[in-house]
Write a protein that holds these residues in place. Structure first.
Motif, short mmCIF file in Angstrom:
data_model
loop_
_atom_site.label_atom_id
_atom_site.label_comp_id
_atom_site.label_asym_id
_atom_site.label_seq_id
_atom_site.Cartn_x
_atom_site.Cartn_y
_atom_site.Cartn_z
N ALA A 98 35.06 -13.57 49.88
CA ALA A 98 34.61 -12.46 49.03
C ALA A 98 34.45 -11.18 49.84
N GLU A 99 33.92 -11.29 51.06
CA GLU A 99 33.73 -10.10 51.89
C GLU A 99 35.07 -9.55 52.36
N VAL A 100 35.99 -10.41 52.72
CA VAL A 100 37.31 -9.96 53.15
C VAL A 100 38.03 -9.25 52.01
N LYS A 101 37.94 -9.80 50.81
CA LYS A 101 38.58 -9.16 49.65
C LYS A 101 37.91 -7.82 49.32
N ALA A 102 36.59 -7.74 49.45
CA ALA A 102 35.89 -6.49 49.20
C ALA A 102 36.33 -5.41 50.17
N ILE A 103 36.50 -5.77 51.43
CA ILE A 103 36.97 -4.81 52.43
C ILE A 103 38.40 -4.38 52.12
N SER A 104 39.25 -5.32 51.71
CA SER A 104 40.63 -4.95 51.41
C SER A 104 40.73 -4.09 50.16
N PHE A 105 39.79 -4.27 49.21
CA PHE A 105 39.82 -3.46 48.00
C PHE A 105 39.42 -2.01 48.26
N ILE A 106 38.56 -1.77 49.25
CA ILE A 106 38.16 -0.39 49.51
C ILE A 106 39.03 0.28 50.58
N SER A 107 40.05 -0.40 51.05
CA SER A 107 40.90 0.18 52.09
C SER A 107 41.58 1.48 51.67
N PRO A 108 42.06 1.66 50.42
CA PRO A 108 42.63 2.97 50.07
C PRO A 108 41.62 4.11 50.19
N LEU A 109 40.38 3.84 49.83
CA LEU A 109 39.34 4.86 49.96
C LEU A 109 39.06 5.16 51.44
#
Length: 81
Positions: A34-45
């Motif tokens: 879940a943490e890895v996915k959360a980090i990857s989701f905010i990568s464009p920002l």
């Protein structure tokens, strides 16, 4: 193939993408999914924020909103899955 005027820039870009992918797989072995996915989701920002900071690019509120839209779309779709 497409010819580019800056092959060095393309090689650097490909190397950074490879490094990012390797870091993502490395993080999976140490962090919860879940943490890895959360980090990857905010990568464009994060990319946009670092471009403003490091490259002195102009980031309008519309650009920031565009960068946030995929995060909110993915998050809402994940709730329904």
């Amino acid at each position: 193939l497409v010819r580019t005027a800056q092959p060095g820039g393309q090689i650097l870009r490909a190397s950074l993408l490879l490094g990012s992918t390797l870091c993502n797989f490395f993080a999976l072995s140490y962090l919860p999914l879940a943490e890895v996915k959360a980090i990857s989701f905010i990568s464009p920002l994060l990319v946009t924020l670092f471009a403003v900071w490091l490259l002195q690019e102009k980031a309008s509120p519309a650009k920031m909103k565009t960068r946030l839209r995929p995060c909110s779309t993915r998050r809402s779709s994940a709730v329904w899955c």
